[in-house]
Design an enzyme around this catalytic site. Structure first.
Site, PDB file in Angstrom:
ATOM      1  N   THR A  18     -18.071 -13.734 -24.395  1.00  0.00           N
ATOM      2  CA  THR A  18     -19.181 -14.399 -23.702  1.00  0.00           C
ATOM      3  C   THR A  18     -18.613 -15.528 -22.830  1.00  0.00           C
ATOM      4  O   THR A  18     -17.596 -16.142 -23.163  1.00  0.00           O
ATOM      5  CB  THR A  18     -20.227 -14.969 -24.683  1.00  0.00           C
ATOM      6  OG1 THR A  18     -19.657 -16.068 -25.413  1.00  0.00           O
ATOM      7  CG2 THR A  18     -20.713 -13.916 -25.664  1.00  0.00           C
ATOM      8  N   GLY A  19     -19.269 -15.760 -21.693  1.00  0.00           N
ATOM      9  CA  GLY A  19     -18.808 -16.812 -20.781  1.00  0.00           C
ATOM     10  C   GLY A  19     -17.408 -16.538 -20.254  1.00  0.00           C
ATOM     11  O   GLY A  19     -16.591 -17.455 -20.142  1.00  0.00           O
ATOM     12  N   ALA A  20     -17.147 -15.276 -19.900  1.00  0.00           N
ATOM     13  CA  ALA A  20     -15.775 -14.894 -19.528  1.00  0.00           C
ATOM     14  C   ALA A  20     -15.558 -14.863 -18.023  1.00  0.00           C
ATOM     15  O   ALA A  20     -14.521 -14.402 -17.575  1.00  0.00           O
ATOM     16  CB  ALA A  20     -15.430 -13.543 -20.136  1.00  0.00           C
ATOM     17  N   ASN A  21     -16.520 -15.379 -17.250  1.00  0.00           N
ATOM     18  CA  ASN A  21     -16.312 -15.380 -15.798  1.00  0.00           C
ATOM     19  C   ASN A  21     -15.376 -16.502 -15.358  1.00  0.00           C
ATOM     20  O   ASN A  21     -14.897 -16.510 -14.228  1.00  0.00           O
ATOM     21  CB  ASN A  21     -17.641 -15.471 -15.045  1.00  0.00           C
ATOM     22  CG  ASN A  21     -18.460 -16.689 -15.415  1.00  0.00           C
ATOM     23  OD1 ASN A  21     -19.087 -16.702 -16.461  1.00  0.00           O
ATOM     24  ND2 ASN A  21     -18.428 -17.727 -14.582  1.00  0.00           N
ATOM     25  N   GLY A  23     -12.715 -20.150 -16.864  1.00  0.00           N
ATOM     26  CA  GLY A  23     -12.182 -20.985 -17.937  1.00  0.00           C
ATOM     27  C   GLY A  23     -11.469 -20.238 -19.055  1.00  0.00           C
ATOM     28  O   GLY A  23     -10.760 -19.249 -18.840  1.00  0.00           O
ATOM     29  N   TYR A 175     -23.905 -32.353 -27.983  1.00  0.00           N
ATOM     30  CA  TYR A 175     -22.765 -31.429 -27.847  1.00  0.00           C
ATOM     31  C   TYR A 175     -22.038 -31.323 -29.186  1.00  0.00           C
ATOM     32  O   TYR A 175     -21.731 -30.218 -29.665  1.00  0.00           O
ATOM     33  CB  TYR A 175     -21.805 -31.901 -26.752  1.00  0.00           C
ATOM     34  CG  TYR A 175     -20.612 -30.972 -26.563  1.00  0.00           C
ATOM     35  CD1 TYR A 175     -20.788 -29.677 -26.075  1.00  0.00           C
ATOM     36  CD2 TYR A 175     -19.314 -31.383 -26.880  1.00  0.00           C
ATOM     37  CE1 TYR A 175     -19.700 -28.816 -25.915  1.00  0.00           C
ATOM     38  CE2 TYR A 175     -18.229 -30.530 -26.722  1.00  0.00           C
ATOM     39  CZ  TYR A 175     -18.425 -29.242 -26.235  1.00  0.00           C
ATOM     40  OH  TYR A 175     -17.342 -28.401 -26.079  1.00  0.00           O
TER      41      TYR A 175
HETATM   42  N1  NAP Z   1     -12.330 -27.015 -22.022  1.00  0.00           N
HETATM   43  C1  NAP Z   1     -12.177 -27.741 -23.110  1.00  0.00           C
HETATM   44  O1  NAP Z   1     -11.415 -28.731 -23.131  1.00  0.00           O
HETATM   45  C2  NAP Z   1     -12.913 -27.385 -24.356  1.00  0.00           C
HETATM   46  C3  NAP Z   1     -12.718 -28.194 -25.483  1.00  0.00           C
HETATM   47  C4  NAP Z   1     -13.361 -27.871 -26.662  1.00  0.00           C
HETATM   48  C5  NAP Z   1     -14.176 -26.767 -26.719  1.00  0.00           C
HETATM   49  N2  NAP Z   1     -14.371 -25.991 -25.624  1.00  0.00           N
HETATM   50  C6  NAP Z   1     -15.239 -24.811 -25.756  1.00  0.00           C
HETATM   51  O2  NAP Z   1     -14.609 -23.681 -25.193  1.00  0.00           O
HETATM   52  C7  NAP Z   1     -15.595 -22.759 -24.718  1.00  0.00           C
HETATM   53  C8  NAP Z   1     -15.233 -22.314 -23.311  1.00  0.00           C
HETATM   54  O3  NAP Z   1     -15.388 -23.431 -22.469  1.00  0.00           O
HETATM   55  P1  NAP Z   1     -14.598 -23.617 -21.102  1.00  0.00           P
HETATM   56  O4  NAP Z   1     -13.855 -24.870 -21.221  1.00  0.00           O
HETATM   57  O5  NAP Z   1     -13.919 -22.365 -20.715  1.00  0.00           O
HETATM   58  O6  NAP Z   1     -15.861 -23.898 -20.137  1.00  0.00           O
HETATM   59  P2  NAP Z   1     -16.322 -23.254 -18.749  1.00  0.00           P
HETATM   60  O7  NAP Z   1     -15.149 -23.025 -17.870  1.00  0.00           O
HETATM   61  O8  NAP Z   1     -17.433 -24.107 -18.257  1.00  0.00           O
HETATM   62  O9  NAP Z   1     -16.889 -21.840 -19.211  1.00  0.00           O
HETATM   63  C9  NAP Z   1     -18.100 -21.768 -19.918  1.00  0.00           C
HETATM   64  C10 NAP Z   1     -18.675 -20.391 -19.766  1.00  0.00           C
HETATM   65  O10 NAP Z   1     -19.921 -20.344 -20.463  1.00  0.00           O
HETATM   66  C11 NAP Z   1     -20.884 -19.767 -19.588  1.00  0.00           C
HETATM   67  N3  NAP Z   1     -22.251 -20.162 -19.900  1.00  0.00           N
HETATM   68  C12 NAP Z   1     -22.825 -21.381 -19.800  1.00  0.00           C
HETATM   69  N4  NAP Z   1     -24.133 -21.300 -20.097  1.00  0.00           N
HETATM   70  C13 NAP Z   1     -24.385 -19.993 -20.387  1.00  0.00           C
HETATM   71  C14 NAP Z   1     -25.543 -19.265 -20.742  1.00  0.00           C
HETATM   72  N5  NAP Z   1     -26.744 -19.847 -20.828  1.00  0.00           N
HETATM   73  N6  NAP Z   1     -25.429 -17.946 -20.976  1.00  0.00           N
HETATM   74  C15 NAP Z   1     -24.237 -17.318 -20.860  1.00  0.00           C
HETATM   75  N7  NAP Z   1     -23.108 -17.945 -20.502  1.00  0.00           N
HETATM   76  C16 NAP Z   1     -23.191 -19.272 -20.262  1.00  0.00           C
HETATM   77  C17 NAP Z   1     -20.465 -20.248 -18.212  1.00  0.00           C
HETATM   78  O11 NAP Z   1     -21.103 -19.478 -17.206  1.00  0.00           O
HETATM   79  P3  NAP Z   1     -21.368 -20.101 -15.725  1.00  0.00           P
HETATM   80  O12 NAP Z   1     -20.034 -20.160 -15.058  1.00  0.00           O
HETATM   81  O13 NAP Z   1     -22.322 -19.139 -15.120  1.00  0.00           O
HETATM   82  O14 NAP Z   1     -21.960 -21.461 -15.961  1.00  0.00           O
HETATM   83  C18 NAP Z   1     -18.975 -20.010 -18.311  1.00  0.00           C
HETATM   84  O15 NAP Z   1     -18.689 -18.655 -18.123  1.00  0.00           O
HETATM   85  C19 NAP Z   1     -16.932 -23.484 -24.838  1.00  0.00           C
HETATM   86  O16 NAP Z   1     -17.607 -23.026 -25.995  1.00  0.00           O
HETATM   87  C20 NAP Z   1     -16.551 -24.934 -24.988  1.00  0.00           C
HETATM   88  O17 NAP Z   1     -17.510 -25.680 -25.689  1.00  0.00           O
HETATM   89  C21 NAP Z   1     -13.750 -26.269 -24.449  1.00  0.00           C
END
Ligand code: NAP
Length: 303
Positions: A18-21, A23, A175
């Protein structure tokens, strides 16, 4: 140090990220595909998914397949629709990666009235996993990997009277609550699977501090100040490693929680996380959260 080259061959495995587009999820999907899996890129924007697939195909050398899956975790109706569609195409699911997330958006609610972070990060994934459990059960040793965060240790329990924005909004608190819920969910799902004698493993992971679109709601100048507090931040390929380890390494056990191995778990290579609070292991809280989630989503896992 564990890297993607250490992953087993995943030929024939069926995966959803999920959310694989973008990050961490993008890099997770890419690595699974490169290891041979058939990966569904489950996200809410078809155009972004197609672009992600093109980017993976342009740089990746996978032998699996990549598919579009339209999934909006902020709508329980849409989550059910996604799962129903998936079930028409696949008979089993080997890897469900509950990765999508949103962090500190302006105060807002899901279609079903829940605070957005709780709704997307936890409740949508709770429903998705429940809908797909019959397919997970059909795979040999399937895994559910749910993304949490170091922020989970800052949550002081779950206020069941504030999951629909009843009280003044505190973006960081909500969060942290959503990410605590993800750890509790992982542990409780694992316990319930074990009780049923299921072969499915439920595992958690967190990507330390990784520069992604997750920080999109923080103004640029504030973001630079925030990131400057860390000696180092990871790029998404590295942030994806704890997830990939949790999803594929043969030593992983149900209920494990993985993160980077550096100081404070900000950066590094996959290792068992030391992030642990009493709330994460509170059985009463876990039962309450599970029963709450089942009642509001209408998803009953083990009927
Ligand atoms: N980056 C960090 O430092 C960090 C640290 C701790 C935990 N995390 C966790 O790691 C995971 C991945 O995060 P990331 O850092 O890769 O963030 P990201 O680049 O913002 O990616 C998040 C993804 O979730 C999707 N998303 C958001 N709302 C959604 C919805 N309603 N339905 C379906 N998809 C949705 C986004 O889609 P859109 O592009 O369309 O918005 C995007 O594909 C998250 O669970 C985050 O909490 C990240």
């Amino acid at each position: 140090m564990w890297k993607t080259k250490d992953m087993p061959d995943l030929s024939g495995k069926v995966a959803i990220v999920t959310g694989a587009n973008t990050g961490v999820g993008f890099e997770t999907a890419k690595a699974l595909y490169e290891a041979g899996a058939s990966v569904t890129i489950a996200a809410r924007d078809k155009q972004k998914i197609k672009q992600a697939i093109e980017r993976i195909r342009a740089t990746g050398s996978g032998t699996g397949s990549l598919e579009v899956g339209i999934l909006d975790l902020a709508s329980l109706t849409n989550v059910r629709h996604f799962a129903d569609q998936f079930k028409t195409r696949y008979e089993r699911l080997d890897l469900l990666i509950n990765n999508a997330g949103v962090m500190i958006p302006p105060a807002s609610k899901t279609e079903d009235g829940f605070e957005l972070q709780f709704g997307v990060n936890f409740l949508g994934h709770f429903a998705l996993t429940g809908f797909l459990l019959p397919l997970l059960e059909k795979a040999a040793r399937a895994r559910v990997v749910t993304l949490s965060s170091g922020a989970a240790i800052r949550a002081e329990g779950i206020d069941f009277d504030n999951l629909k924005l009843e009280k003044p909004y505190d973006a960081w608190r909500e969060y942290a609550v959503s990410k605590l819920a993800d750890v509790i969910f992982t542990n409780e799902l694992n316990r319930r699977l074990q009780e049923k004698g299921s072969g499915v493993l439920s595992v958690a992971a967190h990507p330390g501090v990784t520069r992604t679109d997750l920080q999109r709601h923080i103004p640029n100048d504030e973001l630079e100040v925030l990131l400057a507090q860390f000696d180092n931040v990871m790029e998404p390929w590295q942030g994806a490693l704890p997830t990939l380890f949790a999803a594929t390494d043969p030593t992983v056990k149900g209920g494990d929680f993985y993160g980077p191995d550096g100081e404070h778990e900000y950066v590094g290579y996959p290792a068992l996380s030391k992030h642990s609070t009493a709330y994460m292991h509170d059985r009463r809280l876990a039962t309450d959260l599970w029963e709450y989630a089942e009642s509001v989503t209408g998803v009953n896992y083990f009927q």
